[in-house]
Design an enzyme around this catalytic site. Structure first.
Site, mmCIF file in Angstrom:
data_model
loop_
_atom_site.group_PDB
_atom_site.id
_atom_site.type_symbol
_atom_site.label_atom_id
_atom_site.label_comp_id
_atom_site.label_asym_id
_atom_site.label_seq_id
_atom_site.Cartn_x
_atom_site.Cartn_y
_atom_site.Cartn_z
ATOM 1 N N ASN A 7 -16.575 -0.482 4.004
ATOM 2 C CA ASN A 7 -15.816 0.751 4.221
ATOM 3 C C ASN A 7 -16.603 1.874 3.562
ATOM 4 O O ASN A 7 -16.618 2.007 2.344
ATOM 5 C CB ASN A 7 -14.424 0.589 3.587
ATOM 6 C CG ASN A 7 -13.552 1.810 3.809
ATOM 7 O OD1 ASN A 7 -13.995 2.835 4.339
ATOM 8 N ND2 ASN A 7 -12.307 1.724 3.386
ATOM 9 N N LYS A 14 -17.003 0.740 -0.244
ATOM 10 C CA LYS A 14 -16.302 -0.433 -0.782
ATOM 11 C C LYS A 14 -16.677 -1.617 0.085
ATOM 12 O O LYS A 14 -16.872 -1.453 1.297
ATOM 13 C CB LYS A 14 -14.789 -0.238 -0.694
ATOM 14 C CG LYS A 14 -14.244 0.742 -1.678
ATOM 15 C CD LYS A 14 -12.713 0.662 -1.658
ATOM 16 C CE LYS A 14 -12.125 2.032 -1.842
ATOM 17 N NZ LYS A 14 -10.882 2.250 -1.181
ATOM 18 N N ARG A 91 -15.315 -0.507 8.794
ATOM 19 C CA ARG A 91 -14.145 0.315 9.047
ATOM 20 C C ARG A 91 -14.627 1.644 9.607
ATOM 21 O O ARG A 91 -15.456 2.321 8.989
ATOM 22 C CB ARG A 91 -13.374 0.563 7.754
ATOM 23 C CG ARG A 91 -12.198 1.450 8.000
ATOM 24 C CD ARG A 91 -11.522 1.823 6.719
ATOM 25 N NE ARG A 91 -10.353 2.624 7.027
ATOM 26 C CZ ARG A 91 -9.948 3.654 6.313
ATOM 27 N NH1 ARG A 91 -10.601 4.000 5.233
ATOM 28 N NH2 ARG A 91 -8.877 4.332 6.657
ATOM 29 N N HIS A 180 -4.189 4.200 10.204
ATOM 30 C CA HIS A 180 -3.691 2.980 9.546
ATOM 31 C C HIS A 180 -3.417 1.869 10.568
ATOM 32 O O HIS A 180 -2.620 0.966 10.302
ATOM 33 C CB HIS A 180 -2.369 3.220 8.777
ATOM 34 C CG HIS A 180 -2.478 4.172 7.627
ATOM 35 N ND1 HIS A 180 -1.522 5.119 7.353
ATOM 36 C CD2 HIS A 180 -3.420 4.304 6.668
ATOM 37 C CE1 HIS A 180 -1.867 5.801 6.278
ATOM 38 N NE2 HIS A 180 -3.032 5.333 5.849
ATOM 39 N N ARG A 241 -0.745 15.291 0.816
ATOM 40 C CA ARG A 241 -0.643 15.961 2.121
ATOM 41 C C ARG A 241 0.813 16.349 2.408
ATOM 42 O O ARG A 241 1.730 15.610 2.068
ATOM 43 C CB ARG A 241 -1.127 15.037 3.246
ATOM 44 C CG ARG A 241 -2.587 14.674 3.148
ATOM 45 C CD ARG A 241 -3.036 13.918 4.403
ATOM 46 N NE ARG A 241 -4.316 13.285 4.190
ATOM 47 C CZ ARG A 241 -4.523 11.980 4.312
ATOM 48 N NH1 ARG A 241 -3.545 11.175 4.677
ATOM 49 N NH2 ARG A 241 -5.719 11.485 4.098
ATOM 50 N N ASP A 283 0.841 10.368 -7.901
ATOM 51 C CA ASP A 283 1.113 8.952 -8.127
ATOM 52 C C ASP A 283 2.619 8.706 -8.246
ATOM 53 O O ASP A 283 3.284 9.261 -9.118
ATOM 54 C CB ASP A 283 0.397 8.475 -9.403
ATOM 55 C CG ASP A 283 0.321 6.963 -9.457
ATOM 56 O OD1 ASP A 283 1.365 6.304 -9.257
ATOM 57 O OD2 ASP A 283 -0.776 6.429 -9.692
ATOM 58 N N VAL A 331 2.726 2.145 -2.383
ATOM 59 C CA VAL A 331 4.096 2.511 -2.742
ATOM 60 C C VAL A 331 5.090 1.546 -2.070
ATOM 61 O O VAL A 331 5.998 1.030 -2.718
ATOM 62 C CB VAL A 331 4.405 3.972 -2.328
ATOM 63 C CG1 VAL A 331 5.780 4.375 -2.800
ATOM 64 C CG2 VAL A 331 3.351 4.934 -2.871
ATOM 65 N N GLY A 332 4.880 1.288 -0.795
ATOM 66 C CA GLY A 332 5.801 0.429 -0.034
ATOM 67 C C GLY A 332 5.919 -0.969 -0.614
ATOM 68 O O GLY A 332 7.003 -1.559 -0.635
ATOM 69 N N GLU A 333 4.807 -1.495 -1.120
ATOM 70 C CA GLU A 333 4.826 -2.862 -1.674
ATOM 71 C C GLU A 333 5.374 -2.896 -3.091
ATOM 72 O O GLU A 333 5.932 -3.900 -3.520
ATOM 73 C CB GLU A 333 3.392 -3.442 -1.695
ATOM 74 C CG GLU A 333 2.859 -3.788 -0.334
ATOM 75 C CD GLU A 333 1.365 -4.077 -0.348
ATOM 76 O OE1 GLU A 333 0.855 -4.612 -1.343
ATOM 77 O OE2 GLU A 333 0.692 -3.746 0.653
ATOM 78 N N ASN A 334 5.176 -1.791 -3.833
ATOM 79 C CA ASN A 334 5.471 -1.846 -5.272
ATOM 80 C C ASN A 334 6.707 -1.098 -5.737
ATOM 81 O O ASN A 334 7.216 -1.375 -6.817
ATOM 82 C CB ASN A 334 4.273 -1.306 -6.061
ATOM 83 C CG ASN A 334 3.073 -2.215 -5.912
ATOM 84 O OD1 ASN A 334 3.153 -3.392 -6.214
ATOM 85 N ND2 ASN A 334 1.977 -1.672 -5.404
ATOM 86 N N GLU A 384 -6.214 -4.775 4.925
ATOM 87 C CA GLU A 384 -7.027 -4.207 6.008
ATOM 88 C C GLU A 384 -8.399 -4.876 6.075
ATOM 89 O O GLU A 384 -8.947 -5.084 7.154
ATOM 90 C CB GLU A 384 -7.166 -2.699 5.813
ATOM 91 C CG GLU A 384 -5.861 -1.980 6.121
ATOM 92 C CD GLU A 384 -5.756 -0.591 5.520
ATOM 93 O OE1 GLU A 384 -5.976 0.362 6.250
ATOM 94 O OE2 GLU A 384 -5.431 -0.469 4.322
HETATM 95 P P1 AMP Z 1 -2.655 2.918 -1.532
HETATM 96 O O1 AMP Z 1 -3.086 4.227 -0.947
HETATM 97 O O2 AMP Z 1 -2.011 2.000 -0.546
HETATM 98 O O3 AMP Z 1 -3.718 2.255 -2.357
HETATM 99 O O4 AMP Z 1 -1.489 3.285 -2.575
HETATM 100 C C1 AMP Z 1 -1.772 3.935 -3.770
HETATM 101 C C2 AMP Z 1 -0.488 4.473 -4.373
HETATM 102 O O5 AMP Z 1 0.445 3.413 -4.612
HETATM 103 C C3 AMP Z 1 -0.666 5.118 -5.743
HETATM 104 O O6 AMP Z 1 -1.041 6.458 -5.628
HETATM 105 C C4 AMP Z 1 0.713 4.993 -6.334
HETATM 106 O O7 AMP Z 1 1.433 6.172 -6.041
HETATM 107 C C5 AMP Z 1 1.373 3.847 -5.600
HETATM 108 N N1 AMP Z 1 1.744 2.742 -6.484
HETATM 109 C C6 AMP Z 1 0.964 1.754 -6.965
HETATM 110 N N2 AMP Z 1 1.676 0.938 -7.773
HETATM 111 C C7 AMP Z 1 2.941 1.426 -7.789
HETATM 112 C C8 AMP Z 1 4.155 1.030 -8.454
HETATM 113 N N3 AMP Z 1 4.207 -0.033 -9.235
HETATM 114 N N4 AMP Z 1 5.253 1.768 -8.236
HETATM 115 C C9 AMP Z 1 5.213 2.860 -7.442
HETATM 116 N N5 AMP Z 1 4.109 3.271 -6.799
HETATM 117 C C10 AMP Z 1 2.989 2.566 -6.974
#
Ligand code: AMP
Length: 400
Positions: A7, A14, A91, A180, A241, A283, A331-334, A384
């Site tokens: 990527n 990466k 990618r 995505h 954004r 974040d 964010v969706g996973e965590n 991905e």
């Molecule tokens: P990605 O672009 O998919 O790598 O997501 C990165 C973003 O995930 C970071 O900027 C965080 O805002 C969010 N993130 C990571 N860990 C957590 C967490 N434990 N709780 C909430 N948001 C998280």
């Protein structure tokens, strides 16, 4: 078969090296600050100690040569010969209207990637540099391009056209492309597998909520609408954004604040979203921590959640129903807090969430809806790179 996934960005890259026999990562890493005399190479060979070096790396070909040196390094290497790499998956952000699937790279494909440079001026040139660098360092090894936009090429015209003079589509290909795609494709297939149902029987709303964020309506395996547009700026409120806004705001702000187009572009891409509203940055972890006591952070969270929920509603309407809602990406996973806030306002869909399970952290696919819920709500970790490796393998095999 060993597949190298790359990527490439404008000043960074990466990589992951896969052994596709059992789809395991045998090494991964990144090179940052390419073009500088203090570039940083971080190499993580699985099961061995991480290597971090700071050195002059002035261009991508050198960066890839350095990475390959470490892949065969006597101590931190994972290969005895670089020729063990049998294919490279790249990618590529924008495939325009030309690519609806991944493709073996040849001169025509490179020309087509170049042909859409103006649709992704920050990404596609860097992606092509990566391809050409690998061609020069590993001649004869097949390169496969995997496009972020390809999965969305199934969208019908009513979803991808903008209601502006049609001539602009004809002349400049101004339309919705979506991004995505690799992630939405991966998590929707994973969800179907987890549920033990053919994807051809499912209506899925896939929420990729990371620093960049998009939602896709996937009707029986096909993307029928997605929230990002001609560029990744449209749709949801994101880390930095803005997402959707009244386009008339742009000339208005330019006039009032005496800004150039470039400055407004930068404002909307880099200083808006969570950053612009909260004042605490992009974040979600910081926003969640601060929002208990801080109004700006709370407003940022509420707007972010509300906009996701509106898109979910829109895509349920677009597909006349929904069987599965997926949460994925950082964010969706965590963020169980965000998932809770979204889903407790989706009761009209008959959604019921097990909040205990919602709070559990795991790297595995999991169902957070109860057995009474009318819609399956799943958290599916995206991957991905693995999707790129799988596509690379598929394309290489089909070209033999
Ligand atoms: P990605 O672009 O998919 O790598 O997501 C990165 C973003 O995930 C970071 O900027 C965080 O805002 C969010 N993130 C990571 N860990 C957590 C967490 N434990 N709780 C909430 N948001 C998280």
């Amino acid at each position: 078969m060993k597949i190298f996934v790359l990527n490439c960005g404008s000043s960074s890259l990466k990589y992951q090296l896969y052994d596709m026999t059992d789809e395991i990562v045998i090494a991964s890493g990144k090179v940052e600050r390419i073009g500088m005399d203090d570039a940083i190479l971080t190499h993580e060979p699985t099961g061995k100690e991480e290597v971090k070096i700071v050195t002059e790396i002035l261009e991508h070909t050198t960066a890839i040569e350095k990475v390959f040196e470490y892949l065969v390094h006597p101590e931190s290497g994972v290969l005895s010969d670089i020729r063990e790499i049998q294919a490279v998956g790249h990618r590529v952000v924008h495939g325009g209207e030309v690519f609806s699937d991944s493709v073996m790279v040849n001169e025509q494909v490179k020309a087509a990637i170049k042909g859409v440079f103006d649709l992704a001026p920050l990404h596609n040139p860097a992606n092509l540099v990566g391809i050409e660098a690998v061609e020069s360092v590993l001649p004869g090894v097949p390169n496969v391009a995997v496009f972020d936009t390809a999965f969305h090429q199934t969208m019908p015209k009513k979803a991808f056209m903008y209601p502006i003079p049609k001539i602009l589509y004809k002349k400049h290909k101004i339309r919705r492309y979506g991004f995505h795609g690799t992630s939405h494709k991966y998590v929707s297939a994973k969800a179907a597998e987890f549920l033990g149902k053919p994807i051809e029987e499912l209506k899925i709303v896939s929420c990729h909520i990371g620093n960049g964020a998009s939602i896709t309506a996937i009707d029986r395996g096909k993307s029928v609408d997605t929230s990002m547009g001609m560029t990744p700026l449209e749709g949801l409120m994101m880390g930095t954004r803005s997402g959707d806004l009244d386009p008339a705001i742009i000339p208005f702000v330019m006039g009032k604040e005496d800004l150039t187009l470039n400055e407004v572009n930068s404002m909307l891409n880099k200083h808006s979203g969570l950053t612009g509203i909260s004042g605490y940055g992009s974040d979600m972890r910081d926003i969640e921590e601060k929002m208990v006591t801080d109004e700006g952070a709370k407003l940022a969270f509420d707007m972010y959640e509300y906009r996701i929920r509106k898109y979910i509603g829109a895509y349920v309407a677009a597909m006349d129903g929904v069987d599965v809602i997926i949460f994925t990406a950082g964010v969706g996973e965590n963020s169980d807090i965000l998932r809770k806030a979204i889903t407790e306002n989706l009761t009209y869909l008959g959604i019921e969430i097990d909040q205990e399970i919602n709070r559990v952290r795991s790297k595995k696919v999991r169902r957070i809806s109860t057995s009474n819920s009318k819609v399956e709500v799943l958290v599916v970790p995206t991957n991905e790179e693995l999707m790129i490796a799988r596509d690379t393998l598929r394309i290489v095999k089909s070209n033999k």
